[in-house]
Design a protein around this motif. Structure first.
Motif, PDB file in Angstrom:
ATOM      1  N   MET A   1       0.836  -1.188   0.000  1.00  0.00           N
ATOM      2  CA  MET A   1       0.000   0.000   0.000  1.00  0.00           C
ATOM      3  C   MET A   1       0.877   1.247   0.000  1.00  0.00           C
ATOM      4  N   ASN A   2       0.489   2.222  -0.774  1.00  0.00           N
ATOM      5  CA  ASN A   2       1.271   3.447  -0.749  1.00  0.00           C
ATOM      6  C   ASN A   2       0.764   4.382   0.351  1.00  0.00           C
ATOM      7  N   VAL A   3       1.572   5.349   0.691  1.00  0.00           N
ATOM      8  CA  VAL A   3       1.286   6.242   1.810  1.00  0.00           C
ATOM      9  C   VAL A   3       0.013   7.042   1.562  1.00  0.00           C
ATOM     10  N   GLU A   4      -0.144   7.556   0.343  1.00  0.00           N
ATOM     11  CA  GLU A   4      -1.335   8.356   0.034  1.00  0.00           C
ATOM     12  C   GLU A   4      -2.614   7.553   0.257  1.00  0.00           C
ATOM     13  N   PHE A  34      -6.388   2.803  17.813  1.00  0.00           N
ATOM     14  CA  PHE A  34      -5.399   1.744  17.977  1.00  0.00           C
ATOM     15  C   PHE A  34      -6.055   0.407  18.306  1.00  0.00           C
ATOM     16  N   SER A  35      -7.120   0.426  19.103  1.00  0.00           N
ATOM     17  CA  SER A  35      -7.723  -0.836  19.541  1.00  0.00           C
ATOM     18  C   SER A  35      -8.826  -1.338  18.614  1.00  0.00           C
ATOM     19  N   ASP A  36      -9.174  -0.573  17.599  1.00  0.00           N
ATOM     20  CA  ASP A  36     -10.215  -0.985  16.664  1.00  0.00           C
ATOM     21  C   ASP A  36      -9.711  -2.124  15.774  1.00  0.00           C
ATOM     22  N   ASP A  37     -10.482  -3.202  15.693  1.00  0.00           N
ATOM     23  CA  ASP A  37     -10.079  -4.379  14.911  1.00  0.00           C
ATOM     24  C   ASP A  37      -9.900  -4.062  13.431  1.00  0.00           C
ATOM     25  N   ALA A  45       1.336   0.078  10.265  1.00  0.00           N
ATOM     26  CA  ALA A  45       2.007   1.026  11.163  1.00  0.00           C
ATOM     27  C   ALA A  45       1.115   2.253  11.326  1.00  0.00           C
ATOM     28  N   LEU A  46       0.144   2.141  12.242  1.00  0.00           N
ATOM     29  CA  LEU A  46      -0.804   3.228  12.462  1.00  0.00           C
ATOM     30  C   LEU A  46      -0.096   4.531  12.817  1.00  0.00           C
ATOM     31  N   VAL A  47       0.907   4.450  13.679  1.00  0.00           N
ATOM     32  CA  VAL A  47       1.623   5.655  14.107  1.00  0.00           C
ATOM     33  C   VAL A  47       2.311   6.318  12.912  1.00  0.00           C
ATOM     34  N   LYS A  51       1.566  10.053  11.413  1.00  0.00           N
ATOM     35  CA  LYS A  51       2.620  11.044  11.189  1.00  0.00           C
ATOM     36  C   LYS A  51       2.570  11.581   9.756  1.00  0.00           C
ATOM     37  N   ALA A  52       2.334  10.693   8.793  1.00  0.00           N
ATOM     38  CA  ALA A  52       2.236  11.118   7.394  1.00  0.00           C
ATOM     39  C   ALA A  52       1.027  12.031   7.183  1.00  0.00           C
ATOM     40  N   ALA A  53      -0.086  11.711   7.824  1.00  0.00           N
ATOM     41  CA  ALA A  53      -1.285  12.546   7.704  1.00  0.00           C
ATOM     42  C   ALA A  53      -1.076  13.898   8.378  1.00  0.00           C
TER      43      ALA A  53
END
Length: 81
Positions: A1-4, A34-37, A45-47, A51-53
């Protein structure tokens, strides 16, 4: 998946899980994301995606690095959809 693409998905998840704050902006706590399935299945990498957003000025939150547990109550505010 790309960042955008990941950032676009993040915006959708904030809209799904969040609530409007006093300023009329969508807002969600980091712990909820973070806790959402579904989020756990989407984001490796949610974090990093947050950061990208933030760098693209799509979201804002206090601090630079969010850690599960310590920062569960940090509000992530969607600046633009």
């Amino acid at each position: 998946m790309n960042v955008e693409h990941e950032v676009k998905l993040l915006v959708e998840e904030i809209q799904r899980l969040g609530e409007k704050n006093a300023n009329g902006q969508m807002s969600v706590k980091f712990g909820v994301l973070f806790s959402d399935d579904r989020c756990a299945n989407i984001f490796e990498a949610l974090v990093g995606t947050l950061k990208a957003a933030k760098k693209r000025k799509l979201v804002t939150y206090e601090g630079e690095l969010l850690l599960q547990g310590v920062h569960d109550n940090v509000e992530i505010i969607l600046l633009q959809a």
